[in-house]
Scaffold this motif. Structure first.
Motif, short mmCIF file in Angstrom:
data_model
loop_
_atom_site.label_atom_id
_atom_site.label_comp_id
_atom_site.label_asym_id
_atom_site.label_seq_id
_atom_site.Cartn_x
_atom_site.Cartn_y
_atom_site.Cartn_z
N THR A 185 0.87 -1.16 0.00
CA THR A 185 0.00 0.00 0.00
C THR A 185 0.91 1.22 0.00
OG1 THR A 185 -1.54 -1.24 1.33
CG2 THR A 185 -1.86 1.13 1.26
N PHE A 200 -3.01 17.49 5.42
CA PHE A 200 -3.81 17.63 6.63
C PHE A 200 -4.43 19.02 6.76
CE2 PHE A 200 -0.57 14.38 7.85
CZ PHE A 200 -1.45 13.32 7.77
N ARG A 247 -9.82 17.53 -0.65
CA ARG A 247 -11.13 17.05 -1.08
C ARG A 247 -11.97 18.21 -1.64
NH1 ARG A 247 -13.19 12.31 0.97
NH2 ARG A 247 -15.05 13.29 1.82
N PHE A 282 -5.66 9.64 -0.66
CA PHE A 282 -5.91 8.21 -0.73
C PHE A 282 -4.59 7.45 -0.91
CE2 PHE A 282 -8.23 4.41 -2.32
CZ PHE A 282 -9.20 4.36 -1.34
N TYR A 283 -4.70 6.13 -0.95
CA TYR A 283 -3.50 5.30 -1.14
C TYR A 283 -3.66 4.50 -2.42
CZ TYR A 283 -6.76 1.90 0.81
OH TYR A 283 -7.87 1.13 1.04
N PHE A 334 -13.25 1.94 -6.76
CA PHE A 334 -14.05 3.06 -7.27
C PHE A 334 -14.87 2.70 -8.49
CE2 PHE A 334 -10.69 4.92 -4.86
CZ PHE A 334 -11.31 5.96 -4.20
N GLU A 381 -21.15 2.09 8.45
CA GLU A 381 -20.31 2.19 7.26
C GLU A 381 -20.46 0.99 6.33
OE1 GLU A 381 -18.21 4.66 5.95
OE2 GLU A 381 -19.54 5.65 7.38
N SER A 382 -20.58 -0.20 6.92
CA SER A 382 -20.63 -1.41 6.11
C SER A 382 -21.88 -1.43 5.25
CB SER A 382 -20.62 -2.65 6.99
OG SER A 382 -19.48 -2.61 7.80
N HIS A 441 -16.59 -0.88 9.54
CA HIS A 441 -16.40 -0.37 8.19
C HIS A 441 -15.96 -1.50 7.27
CE1 HIS A 441 -12.04 -0.64 8.22
NE2 HIS A 441 -12.11 -0.26 9.49
N PRO A 442 -16.28 -1.40 5.97
CA PRO A 442 -15.88 -2.47 5.06
C PRO A 442 -14.41 -2.35 4.64
CG PRO A 442 -17.11 -0.79 3.87
CD PRO A 442 -17.05 -0.35 5.29
N PRO A 490 -12.26 -3.04 1.01
CA PRO A 490 -11.66 -1.73 1.17
C PRO A 490 -12.70 -0.64 1.43
CG PRO A 490 -11.83 -2.29 -1.17
CD PRO A 490 -12.35 -3.47 -0.40
N SER A 491 -12.25 0.42 2.08
CA SER A 491 -13.10 1.60 2.29
C SER A 491 -12.56 2.72 1.43
CB SER A 491 -13.03 2.05 3.74
OG SER A 491 -13.94 1.35 4.51
N ARG A 492 -13.46 3.47 0.81
CA ARG A 492 -13.01 4.57 -0.03
C ARG A 492 -12.85 5.86 0.76
NH1 ARG A 492 -16.58 1.65 -3.52
NH2 ARG A 492 -18.28 2.58 -2.39
N ASP A 493 -13.54 5.92 1.88
CA ASP A 493 -13.58 7.18 2.60
C ASP A 493 -13.83 6.91 4.08
OD1 ASP A 493 -13.80 9.86 3.14
OD2 ASP A 493 -15.93 9.96 2.65
N TYR A 532 -4.32 -2.54 7.01
CA TYR A 532 -3.44 -1.40 6.82
C TYR A 532 -4.10 -0.17 6.16
CZ TYR A 532 0.53 1.44 5.56
OH TYR A 532 1.40 2.49 5.43
N GLY A 533 -4.61 -0.37 4.94
CA GLY A 533 -5.09 0.77 4.15
C GLY A 533 -6.15 1.57 4.87
N GLU A 534 -7.06 0.87 5.51
CA GLU A 534 -8.18 1.56 6.16
C GLU A 534 -7.73 2.30 7.40
OE1 GLU A 534 -8.44 -1.41 4.69
OE2 GLU A 534 -9.62 -0.46 3.11
N LEU A 549 -5.97 5.39 6.33
CA LEU A 549 -6.96 6.37 5.88
C LEU A 549 -7.65 7.02 7.09
CD1 LEU A 549 -7.76 7.10 2.99
CD2 LEU A 549 -9.66 5.50 3.16
N ARG A 563 -5.35 9.41 8.93
CA ARG A 563 -5.18 10.63 8.15
C ARG A 563 -6.44 11.51 8.27
NH1 ARG A 563 -2.72 10.58 2.03
NH2 ARG A 563 -0.79 11.42 2.79
#
Lengths: 290, 406
Positions: free
Chosen positions: A121, A130, A144, A214-215, A224, A263-264, B217-218, B220-223, B245-247, B250, B253
């Protein structure tokens, strides 16, 4: 349950996420509208563009917003070449062949990224990552907000290009009636390639706007592109305003569903809306009537 | 018949004599003739978990190399270990398919799996052939509570990790004068994160913490903006995240962007907070983040040498490396004692294992129902550009900084 300011903040977040979805969906809908194909390589193109921004930043020390002016024409050229020299000749004019070629391309691009960059990643660190705009009730991340503005601008420019320029008129003519356009002296193969190039340029811009927050991994684009497919159908396949408004709408739906149902389940909201629209208006919100 | 026997005996004697001479003349040749022992290494090296899989592979390969260079499995004539690698493709189905292939290729055991769902499915598939399976990470406790005789987990499961994490959290909070009273849990919605959150919800109130919210949260998460918004709305003293890691990167951040500053971020089994990539790429966001996770024993020279070697090759040091290194060592020790690649003997040798030559901060191995009772996590904290061990105190290389400076 939630205070109004949190709901308002979620709506704003949704709009900003939606604006990036819009850029990705714009490319997809343009290619569909003109070439009448669903480009399965769209997600992989986004990943490749994100890696291009990553390389521009880490190797050449270019800020993503500066890199935008290099990565976008580069991807336009790549898109043009891919359609002109790979997809066009390999498809032999058959739609199903085009689908398979784009699918093959997506696998090829993803694995090439995996071979070159491994599956780490990766992200870039920019000084303004930030930075936020303080609205009193919430903070909006500066990258954003910029993404939102640029996405609207790109949609506007794309609309102007299609309606006010000769190339745009040729694109619309080919989209409407390929044979007629060819008889009128339009180079259809060239217009197809230009359209594909524009699609790739849109995802390149999206990549530049995404990377400050993003990463990227060799599969990052896939996160996306499924949403972008949904937006394209929702907005009406081939419709530019449909893709823009559909994307902003989906962004807000996802954000609010995420807030209220967890979120899920945020993504379930997208598909519920999608099914509802298909039931009520199968051509999508801005699609031409069948 | 008699004649034949005599002939055979004579032939045998001759062969033995030649063999003996050969051994003296060319000792290397005979050792090379000991058949290689095929060891299955299963990791997700493509798909969403590919980074972790690749890190695990580094550890397993380093161990195989070290064991072979040290003379292989001596009780089996110096037989070398030969890796049969399988890519689980980040899915349980991928893992299962590779187990079938490895079994067909004649491996004596399988090491790895990384994610809980892959370990669950792959060890189940291996159980059909009584093929010993050593789980490298897979923290879901269901992996070792199904009564499978072939499945061994060297590292701690999330029951143990959560208990240790909570014990250490209480110590941390008490030592600082109990500044933290409220908590928001953030977790990925898969087997690992959900299981962890459930345990936390039950255990935290018993230790005097109030759980204000649990946010799934799922992956991958986009936001992560909404998650951050909710954390902000609840304003907890502590945020406890359990994500990949990625989430987490994110989330960290986004929390920074939203100016959310709890008294501490106390991660449990978090993919990022014990990862040097996170520290390097998100220095500000990573500062003072604590994690309770797997980590090597910094007191062991082999571990530190391996870490230097990995870092010198331009790769980041993550816990997957020492865990897989140790799991392969554990298998080699069992092979040494079993003196055979026979699955039943090997399983017995693993069951009776008291292996202490690994590079983790555990005592000798002791399997109870397939779980190594000695497996234990440690607490780390990002301090400056480094990841420091803050618990257990007997080998901590830094004191915890809590609550974090405003």
């Amino acid at each position: 349950m939630f205070a109004p300011d949190i709901i308002l903040a979620a709506v704003l977040n949704g709009l900003m996420t939606g604006s990036v979805y819009a850029l990705i969906a714009l490319g997809l809908t343009l290619v569909y509208g003109v070439l009448h194909i669903i480009n399965f390589a769209h997600g992989a193109t986004l990943t490749a563009a994100m890696f291009a921004v990553y390389v521009a930043h880490t190797v050449f020390r270019l800020d993503p917003y500066i890199a935008l002016f290099i990565v976008t024409p580069l991807f336009f050229g790549l898109g043009y070449g891919v359609q002109r020299f790979i997809i066009g000749p390999a498809s032999h004019g058959e739609d199903r062949n085009i689908l398979l070629v784009t699918l093959g391309l997506s696998i090829l691009i993803e694995n090439a990224m995996l071979a070159i960059f491994r599956s780490d990643t990766r992200s870039i660190d920019v000084p303004y990552a930030f930075s936020s705009i303080d609205l009193g009730f919430t903070f909006l991340a500066l990258p954003r907000v910029l993404a939102f503005g640029v996405a609207l601008l790109v949609a506007l420019l794309l609309g102007l290009l299609l309606t006010r320029t000769d190339t745009g008129k040729a694109i619309r003519a080919v989209a409407r009636e390929k044979t007629g356009a060819a008889l009128a002296g339009i180079d259809v193969a060239h217009i197809y390639a230009v359209t594909f190039g524009l699609g790739a340029a849109c995802v390149a811009i999206a990549a530049c706007l995404l990377m400050p927050t993003f990463y990227v991994t060799p599969r990052a684009g896939n996160a996306f592109v499924l949403v972008a497919f949904t937006i394209v159908v929702l907005g009406g396949m081939g419709s530019i305003p449909g893709a823009l408004l559909g994307a902003l709408f989906i962004g807000v739906v996802e954000s609010l569903c995420g807030l209220f149902f967890g979120e899920s389940l945020g993504q379930i909201g997208i598909f519920l809306i999608f099914i509802l629209v298909l039931l009520v208006r199968p051509t999508g919100l801005f699609g031409a009537r069948a | 018949m008699t004649r034949t026997t005599e002939l055979s005996r004579r032939t045998l004697l001759t062969t033995a004599a030649i063999g003996g001479a050969a051994t003296i003349a060319m000792p290397g040749l005979l050792r090379a003739q000991a058949p290689a022992i095929k060891v299955g290494i299963l990791q997700p090296v493509t798909g969403a978990l590919a980074y972790d899989g690749q890190q695990g592979q580094i550890g397993a390969e380093a161990a195989i190399k070290a064991i072979n260079e040290a003379g292989g499995i001596k009780s089996m004539g110096g037989a070398k270990l030969q890796m049969v690698f399988g890519d689980a493709r980040s899915t349980p189905e991928g893992g299962t398919a590779e187990v079938e292939r490895m079994q067909a290729e004649g491996v004596v055991a399988i090491v790895g799996g990384f994610a809980s769902p892959i370990c669950l499915a792959a060890s189940q598939a291996a159980a059909r052939y009584d093929l010993p399976y050593i789980v490298d990470v897979g923290v879901a406790d269901s992996i070792v509570t199904r009564g499978l005789k072939n499945t061994f987990r060297f590292g701690p499961g999330f029951g143990t990790v959560t208990k240790t994490a909570l014990d250490n959290l209480s110590k941390l909070n008490d030592a600082a004068g109990k500044p933290a009273k409220t908590v928001v849990l953030v977790h990925e919605d898969g087997l690992f994160g959900s299981g962890m959150a459930k345990l936390m919800q039950a255990e935290l109130p018993k230790r005097g913490f109030e759980v204000l919210d649990t946010i799934a949260h799922p992956t991958p998460s986009r936001d992560m903006s909404n998650v951050a918004l909710q954390i902000r709305a609840k304003n907890p003293d502590l945020v406890i995240p359990s994500s990949y890691y990625g989430e987490f990167a994110l989330l960290a951040r986004t929390m920074q962007q939203q100016r959310i500053k709890p008294k501490g971020i106390y991660a449990v089994l978090n993919g990022a907070a014990s990862n040097f990539r996170f520290v390097k790429e998100f220095q500000d966001a990573a500062q003072f983040v604590m994690d309770c996770n797997h980590w090597h024993d910094p007191r062991k020279p082999v571990a530190e040498a391996l870490r230097k070697q990995v870092e010198a090759s331009g790769k980041f040091w993550t816990y997957n490396i020492p865990l897989n290194y140790s799991c392969v060592q554990l298998l080699a020790d069992a092979l040494e004692r079993a003196g055979s690649g026979d699955k039943a003997k090997l399983t017995e040798a693993l069951m009776a294992s008291t292996f202490a030559g690994h590079i983790m901060p555990y005592g000798p191995t002791k399997f109870v129902n397939g779980q190594n009772e000695g497996g234990a996590p440690v607490n780390t904290q990002v301090q400056g550009a480094d990841i420091k061990v803050i618990f257990p105190t007997d080998f901590a290389d830094a004191k915890p900084i809590f609550p974090v400076p405003a």
